[in-house]
Design a protein around this motif. Structure first.
Motif, PDB file in Angstrom:
ATOM      1  N   VAL A 219      13.413  28.638   3.432  1.00 39.15           N
ATOM      2  CA  VAL A 219      14.767  28.986   3.865  1.00 39.15           C
ATOM      3  C   VAL A 219      14.995  28.550   5.307  1.00 39.15           C
ATOM      4  CG1 VAL A 219      16.273  30.936   4.445  1.00 39.15           C
ATOM      5  CG2 VAL A 219      15.122  30.869   2.236  1.00 39.15           C
TER       6      VAL A 219
ATOM      7  N   PRO B 216       7.101  35.504  -1.305  1.00 43.20           N
ATOM      8  CA  PRO B 216       8.205  35.663  -0.349  1.00 43.20           C
ATOM      9  C   PRO B 216       7.945  34.968   0.982  1.00 43.20           C
ATOM     10  CG  PRO B 216       7.678  37.747  -1.405  1.00 43.20           C
ATOM     11  CD  PRO B 216       6.603  36.800  -1.788  1.00 43.20           C
ATOM     12  N   TRP B 217       6.695  34.977   1.448  1.00 46.77           N
ATOM     13  CA  TRP B 217       6.392  34.368   2.743  1.00 46.77           C
ATOM     14  C   TRP B 217       6.690  32.870   2.729  1.00 46.77           C
ATOM     15  CZ3 TRP B 217       2.581  30.773   4.276  1.00 46.77           C
ATOM     16  CH2 TRP B 217       2.439  30.623   5.666  1.00 46.77           C
TER      17      TRP B 217
ATOM     18  N   ALA C 153      10.864  33.042  -4.142  1.00 42.34           N
ATOM     19  CA  ALA C 153      11.148  34.371  -3.593  1.00 42.34           C
ATOM     20  C   ALA C 153      10.521  35.512  -4.394  1.00 42.34           C
ATOM     21  CB  ALA C 153      12.664  34.563  -3.479  1.00 42.34           C
TER      22      ALA C 153
ATOM     23  N   LEU D 121      18.104  36.378  -8.697  1.00 43.21           N
ATOM     24  CA  LEU D 121      17.597  35.274  -7.878  1.00 43.21           C
ATOM     25  C   LEU D 121      18.639  34.823  -6.857  1.00 43.21           C
ATOM     26  CD1 LEU D 121      15.738  33.049 -10.502  1.00 43.21           C
ATOM     27  CD2 LEU D 121      14.691  34.358  -8.640  1.00 43.21           C
TER      28      LEU D 121
ATOM     29  N   SER E  35      18.448  36.373   1.860  1.00 45.72           N
ATOM     30  CA  SER E  35      17.411  35.851   2.759  1.00 45.72           C
ATOM     31  C   SER E  35      17.969  34.955   3.844  1.00 45.72           C
ATOM     32  CB  SER E  35      16.368  35.072   1.947  1.00 45.72           C
ATOM     33  OG  SER E  35      16.928  33.877   1.424  1.00 45.72           O
TER      34      SER E  35
ATOM     35  N   ALA F  68      12.908  27.715  -2.397  1.00 46.44           N
ATOM     36  CA  ALA F  68      12.998  29.087  -1.876  1.00 46.44           C
ATOM     37  C   ALA F  68      13.497  30.049  -2.951  1.00 46.44           C
ATOM     38  CB  ALA F  68      13.934  29.115  -0.670  1.00 46.44           C
ATOM     39  N   VAL F  69      14.467  29.606  -3.746  1.00 46.86           N
ATOM     40  CA  VAL F  69      14.985  30.459  -4.819  1.00 46.86           C
ATOM     41  C   VAL F  69      13.878  30.813  -5.806  1.00 46.86           C
ATOM     42  CG1 VAL F  69      16.564  30.553  -6.774  1.00 46.86           C
ATOM     43  CG2 VAL F  69      17.341  29.611  -4.603  1.00 46.86           C
TER      44      VAL F  69
ATOM     45  N   ALA G 231      19.093  37.477  -4.094  1.00 47.42           N
ATOM     46  CA  ALA G 231      17.932  37.509  -3.195  1.00 47.42           C
ATOM     47  C   ALA G 231      17.964  36.321  -2.241  1.00 47.42           C
ATOM     48  CB  ALA G 231      16.643  37.512  -4.007  1.00 47.42           C
ATOM     49  N   PHE G 232      18.335  35.153  -2.740  1.00 46.53           N
ATOM     50  CA  PHE G 232      18.372  33.968  -1.870  1.00 46.53           C
ATOM     51  C   PHE G 232      19.469  34.099  -0.821  1.00 46.53           C
ATOM     52  CE2 PHE G 232      20.237  29.763  -1.013  1.00 46.53           C
ATOM     53  CZ  PHE G 232      19.147  29.174  -0.381  1.00 46.53           C
TER      54      PHE G 232
ATOM     55  N   ALA H  50       8.670  31.382   0.628  1.00 48.36           N
ATOM     56  CA  ALA H  50      10.111  31.229   0.408  1.00 48.36           C
ATOM     57  C   ALA H  50      10.875  31.325   1.720  1.00 48.36           C
ATOM     58  CB  ALA H  50      10.607  32.290  -0.576  1.00 48.36           C
ATOM     59  N   SER H  51      10.442  32.232   2.619  1.00 51.12           N
ATOM     60  CA  SER H  51      11.133  32.360   3.902  1.00 51.12           C
ATOM     61  C   SER H  51      10.961  31.102   4.751  1.00 51.12           C
ATOM     62  CB  SER H  51      10.603  33.585   4.661  1.00 51.12           C
ATOM     63  OG  SER H  51       9.241  33.408   4.992  1.00 51.12           O
TER      64      SER H  51
END
Length: 890
Positions: free
Chosen positions: A506, A499-500, A495, A270, A277, A491-492, A273-274, A502-503
Motif C-alpha cells: 500500500v 497484513p505487514w 491483507a 476485501l 488501509s 495489497a488487496v 479492508a483495502f 500488504a501495508s
C-alpha cells in the motif's frame, strides 16, 4: 465458361490455406513431386457450412503476413460488428415488437440466400457478404427483442406505466454512489443512486416475479448498499425511456438486507479492508489509490478531480482495459517464468482476470474493459498479431449481444475507439517516432497518442475543451500506473493473510499515486491546459482533422528522410557503376546515353507518397482554418440564451453593449464561463440564483470570472446560504439579497419582475422557493418578447402561483420549463399560459430521465414547440417583426 466456374474458383481459393501455400512448389519447379503441366492440384472437398465458411474467409479476408515482418490486420469481422452496433443503437427507440419483426425478416432473407447459394452458386462474394451481415443483424435484433420482452414482462409493465408505488425485492448491481446534483445546500439530505434489478414486486395487492433493471435513487440510508446485496424496500416507479434501465425507482423507505451471496460478502470485506488501509497515506494518495486499483472515486476531492480532467488523466480513476491488461500481463509473465505451456498461461491469465473483475465489480463498464483488455492475450494465444483486430470486433459483437444498450454508451464507444487506435496505429506510431526518438520513449508516446487521436472527437462532444497536454501528462504518469495496479492488487490479496506485507505494498502504491497527483496538478496550471474548442459535431470534425494532421506529420517525418537517403545512396552507386563501365569500354558515354534507373532521383512511389501527404496536410489545414474562422464569426442576434451547462440551468438575457442579466449558473464554472465568453458578456447587471441547489449555483465562479457584477438576488428556503456562494460573491465584491414578489427593475431594453415567492417566510421545499421571473424586452418595433423563467418550481407551488396571479396572468412568448422537464414540475403552467415556445435545460444522457415523457406529451397536446439543450446545445432566442426566432450556438 460455365456458370459454376466462379464458384469453383471461389471454393478452390477457400480450400487453399496457409499450410497448403507453404508446401506448394515454386512456380516452374517440376522437381520434388511437382504437378505436370496442364494438371491441377487435388481439390479439398468441403461441403455445406464448411465450404461456405472457407469461401467467405478466402474472399473477404486478407492474405497471411509474409516473412518480411509486416502485420496484415484482419478486417473480416469489422462489417459484422458495425451492423450489430447499428442494430442495437436504433432498435431500442422503435416501437416494441419491431425487433422481432426485423429479426424474422432478416432470418428469412438469410434462408433465401442460403438456398440460392445451394442451387445457383454464382455471385459468391457479394452473396456471402450479405449473408454474414444479415445474420449478424438478425441475431442482434432477436437478442434485443428477447431482452426487451423480459424486462417488462408481466404486471411490472402496468406498474411502470402507472408510476405506481411498489414493494420490491431487488439485487444491487453496483455500490451506492452519492449523486452530484441533488441536495447540495447545508442541512439537506444526501442522495444516493445505483443500478439494480427487481426480481420480485408487489403491486395492487399481487406479488409477482420480474426481471426489470432500474436506477434506484434514495436518501442517505442507502449509503451502505453494496454490489450483490439482495434488498427489500418500497418506492415509486418512474419510466426512464429507452436505455440501460427501464425505470427509476424513487425509494420512499430505507432498505432491509435480505441476503448477501458469500462471494459478494468476501469481496466487500476485501475492498473495505483495502480502502481502510489507505488512511495513513497523504491526501492525494489516499484519494487516488482506491480509484486507480478498484475504480472507487468516493474519496476524491473536487479540486483533484478537476485537475485530473484538465490533464486528461480521468481515465486512470476508472477500471479500464489497461488495468485488465496489466493483470493479465503480470500473470502471463509469471507463468512464462515457470515455463508453463502457452495455453496454460492464457488460462491462468483469464482466471486472474475473472477474479479481478469480481473484485472491482462486474458492472458493464468493467466487463467492457475486461473484454477489451483480453484482446492482446487472445491474439498472443493465436500466435499472430493480425488477429487483434478480429478479436476486437468479436468482443464488440459479444458485448452488444450480452447488453445491447451498450451501443448508446459513450464509455463503450471510447473503449472501442481507444483499443482500435492502439491496434491500428500503436505499432505504426512507434515506428514513425523511432526515426527521431529512442525506442523506449517512442513506445511510451505512441500508445497515448494513438488512443488520443481516436478518442478526442468523441471527448470534445461530451465536454468542449481540448486537454492540450493530455499526451504529455499520460507519458509522465503512465510508467507508474502498472506498478500501482499490481502493487494495489497484491495489497488487496495479502491483507487477510499477511497484513505487514500488504501495508508495504500500500505504501509503495500510494507513493507512486503521489506522482500521478503531482503530474495532474502541475499540468492543470500550464498555459492553455484546457484549450477552448468548438462544440458539437463541428468540434468533433475539427478534432478528427487535427488528429489526421498529427498522424500525417508523423508519417511524412518518418518517410521523407528514408526516401532521401535511399535516393542519394542508390543514385550515387548507380552513377559510379555507370562511370566505371564507361571507362572500361563496356558502355560508351554519349549525349543520348540512357541513365540508369537508380539515378532518377528517387522512385515515383516516394514522390507519390509525398504528394498525397502534402495534399492531406493541405486539406487538414484548410479544414482547421475554416472551422476556426467560422467559430470566430459574429454570434447571431439574441435576446435570451439558454446555455448548455449540462444537467442544470444557466440563462442569459441580453442587456446590450456587453452587459446581461444572468439567471442561474449551472453546476460547474467552466461551461458557464465559456457560454458568457462566446456571447461577449463582460458585465452582469443582475445576477439571479433562483435557489440553492448546486446545479443552479455551482458555476457561480465561472460567471463572475473577470466580470463586473451589479445586483445579486437569491432565493432559498434556508436562513443561511451555502458557504461557496457567500465566499465567491465576497471575492467578487458583491453581496446577495433575498428576492421576493414585487421586486422589479430594468436594464436597457429589459424589464424584469419577480413573481414568486411572496414576501415573508419562503416555502419549506427548496425547489418551491425558486425565484420566478417575468422578463419583457422591446428591442424594436414589433419585437416585444415576454419570458417566464421558473427555476425548479414544482407542481403545487406552480398552482399557488397561478392562483395568486389570477386575472393578471401574463401572456407568455417563451416559457422556461421548470426543473429541467421533471414530472414533479407538472403541466399546469403549460396549460394555463400556452406559450409560443418552451425551452428545457437538461444534460445529455442524464440519469434522471429529464425531460419526462409526461411533460413532453403536455407540450405536444398544447402544440407548443420545445427546444432542449441536451439536443441542440446552447439555444439563442430573438424576436423580429413579431416572429420568434430560434438558433443553436454550436
Amino acid at each position: 465458361m460455365s456458370r459454376s466456374a466462379p464458384w469453383r474458383r471461389f471454393a478452390d481459393a477457400a480450400s487453399a490455406g496457409p499450410v497448403a501455400e507453404a508446401r506448394a512448389p515454386a512456380a516452374g519447379n517440376t522437381a520434388g513431386g511437382a504437378l505436370p503441366a496442364g494438371t491441377s492440384p487435388a481439390r479439398t472437398h468441403l461441403h455445406g457450412p464448411a465450404l461456405l465458411a472457407a469461401a467467405v474467409r478466402a474472399r473477404a479476408g486478407f492474405r497471411p503476413a509474409t516473412g518480411s515482418g509486416a502485420v496484415t490486420l484482419d478486417f473480416r469481422l469489422a462489417a459484422a460488428a458495425g451492423v450489430c452496433w447499428a442494430t442495437a443503437l436504433g432498435l431500442p427507440h422503435a416501437p416494441r415488437g419491431t425487433a422481432f419483426v426485423l429479426a424474422a425478416l432478416l432470418f428469412a432473407a438469410v434462408l433465401a440466400m442460403l438456398l440460392r447459394m445451394v442451387f445457383r452458386p454464382s455471385g459468391g462474394w457479394l452473396r456471402a457478404t450479405g449473408l454474414v451481415l444479415c445474420s449478424a443483424a438478425a441475431l442482434a435484433a432477436l437478442v434485443l427483442g428477447i431482452r426487451q420482452a423480459e424486462r417488462l414482462s408481466g404486471p411490472i409493465r402496468q406498474a411502470v406505466d402507472a408510476g405506481a408505488t411498489v414493494t420490491v425485492r431487488l439485487t444491487a448491481h453496483a455500490d451506492a454512489a452519492r449523486t452530484g446534483r441533488a441536495g447540495k445546500f447545508p442541512g439537506a439530505a444526501a442522495r444516493y443512486q445505483f443500478r439494480a434489478e427487481i426480481h420480485q414486486a408487489t403491486f395492487g395487492g399481487r406479488r409477482f416475479a420480474a426481471a426489470t433493471p432500474v436506477l434506484l435513487i434514495g436518501d442517505s440510508s442507502w449509503a451502505q448498499a453494496r454490489y450483490g446485496d439482495e434488498l427489500a424496500a418500497a418506492g415509486k416507479l418512474v419510466r426512464a425511456g429507452a436505455g440501460p434501465v427501464e425505470a427509476l425507482l424513487i425509494a420512499s423507505t430505507g432498505f432491509r438486507r435480505v441476503g448477501v451471496p458469500p462471494v459478494a460478502a468476501a469481496v466487500n470485506a476485501l475492498r473495505e479492508a483495502f480502502i481502510g488501509s489507505t488512511g495513513t497515506l497523504p491526501p492525494d494518495a489516499r484519494a487516488l489509490l482506491p480509484g486507480m486499483v478498484l475504480g472507487d472515486r468516493s474519496q476524491q476531492p473536487e479540486d483533484l478531480a478537476e485537475a485530473m480532467r484538465i490533464a486528461g488523466l480521468t481515465h486512470l480513476m476508472a477500471v479500464s482495459g489497461a488495468n485488465c491488461s496489466y493483470v493479465l500481463g503480470a500473470v502471463y509473465l509469471l507463468a512464462a517464468l515457470c515455463r508453463l505451456p502457452r495455453p496454460l498461461r492464457g488460462l491462468l491469465g483469464l482466471v486472474a482476470l475473472g477474479g479481478f473483475v469480481i473484485l472491482v465489480r462486474p458492472e458493464p463498464s468493467v466487463l467492457r474493459a475486461a473484454a477489451m483488455g483480453s484482446i492482446g492475450v487472445f491474439a498472443l494465444l493465436a500466435g499472430r498479431r493480425r488477429a487483434s483486430l478480429a478479436f476486437l470486433c468479436l468482443s464488440v459483437i459479444v458485448l452488444l449481444l450480452a447488453d445491447p444498450w451498450l451501443a448508446a454508451s459513450y464509455g463503450f464507444l471510447l473503449s472501442v475507439l481507444a483499443t482500435l487506435g492502439l491496434v491500428l496505429f500503436g505499432e505504426r506510431c512507434s515506428r514513425w517516432l523511432q526515426r527521431f526518438l529512442p525506442k523506449l520513449l517512442a513506445d511510451a508516446l505512441s500508445l497515448p497518442l494513438a488512443a488520443q487521436v481516436f478518442c478526442t472527437p468523441v471527448v470534445v462532444m461530451l465536454q468542449p475543451g481540448l486537454p492540450l497536454y493530455a499526451v504529455a501528462a499520460n507519458v509522465l504518469a503512465a510508467p507508474v500506473v502498472p506498478v500501482v495496479t499490481i502493487s494495489g492488487m497484491a495489497a488487496v490479496m495479502l491483507a487477510p493473510v499477511w497484513p505487514w506485507m500488504a501495508s508495504i505494498a500500500v505504501q509503495l502504491a500510494g507513493g507512486l499515486c503521489l506522482w500521478v497527483g503531482l503530474v495532474a496538478r502541475m499540468v492543470a496550471v500550464w498555459p492553455a491546459a484546457s484549450f477552448p474548442w468548438p462544440e458539437g459535431v463541428p468540434g468533433a470534425v475539427l478534432a478528427l482533422l487535427a488528429g489526421l494532421l498529427v498522424l500525417s506529420l508523423l508519417f511524412l517525418g518518418s518517410r521523407l528522410p528514408a526516401a532521401w537517403h535511399r535516393s542519394a545512396a542508390g543514385g550515387t552507386a548507380a552513377w559510379l557503376q555507370h562511370r566505371r563501365r564507361a571507362h572500361a569500354g563496356r558502355l560508351l558515354p554519349h549525349r543520348g546515353a540512357a541513365i540508369p534507373a537508380g539515378i532518377r532521383h528517387g522512385s515515383a512511389r516516394h514522390r507519390t507518397a509525398l504528394l498525397l501527404g502534402l495534399l492531406g496536410l493541405a486539406a487538414a489545414a484548410s479544414g482547421i482554418a475554416v472551422a476556426v474562422l467560422a467559430r470566430g464569426g459574429e454570434t447571431p442576434k439574441w435576446v435570451l440564451a439558454v446555455c448548455d451547462v449540462g444537467q442544470g440551468d444557466g440563462l442569459v438575457l441580453n442587456a446590450g453593449e456587453g452587459s446581461a442579466v444572468v439567471v442561474d449558473t449551472g453546476p460547474e464554472p467552466a461551461p458557464m464561463d465559456r457560454c458568457l465568453r462566446r456571447l461577449g458578456v463582460d458585465r452582469i447587471e443582475l445576477l439571479v440564483l433562483t435557489h440553492m441547489h448546486l446545479d443552479h449555483y455551482g458555476g457561480l465562479a465561472g460567471a463572475l470570472d473577470h466580470r463586473k457584477v451589479g445586483t445579486v438576488l437569491v432565493g432559498s428556503s434556508r436562513a443561511e446560504l451555502p458557504d461557496p456562494v457567500v465566499e465567491t460573491l465576497a471575492d467578487a465584491g458583491a453581496t446577495a439579497q433575498r428576492g421576493s414578489a414585487g421586486m422589479a427593475g430594468s436594464y436597457g431594453s429589459l424589464r424584469w419582475e419577480v413573481l414568486w415567492p411572496g414576501a415573508g417566510r419562503p416555502p419549506p421545499e427548496e425547489n418551491d422557493a425558486s425565484l420566478v421571473l417575468r422578463v419583457d424586452t422591446a428591442s424594436g418595433p414589433g419585437a416585444a418578447l415576454t419570458m417566464l423563467l421558473t427555476g425548479d418550481l414544482e407542481s403545487e407551488a406552480a398552482a399557488a402561483l397561478l392562483a395568486r396571479l389570477g386575472p393578471a396572468l401574463p401572456a407568455v412568448d417563451v416559457l422556461k420549463i421548470s426543473h429541467h422537464g421533471a414530472r414533479n414540475g407538472g403541466s399546469r403552467l403549460i396549460q394555463a399560459l400556452r406559450p409560443k415556445a418552451a425551452v428545457i435545460s437538461a444534460g445529455r444522457g442524464n440519469d434522471y430521465g429529464h425531460p419526462a415523457p409526461e411533460i413532453l406529451a403536455a407540450l405536444e397536446r398544447e402544440q407548443v414547440p420545445v427546444f432542449r439543450t441536451d439536443l441542440l446545445g446552447t439555444i439563442l432566442l430573438s424576436a423580429d417583426g413579431g416572429r420568434l426566432e430560434i438558433a443553436a450556438l454550436r
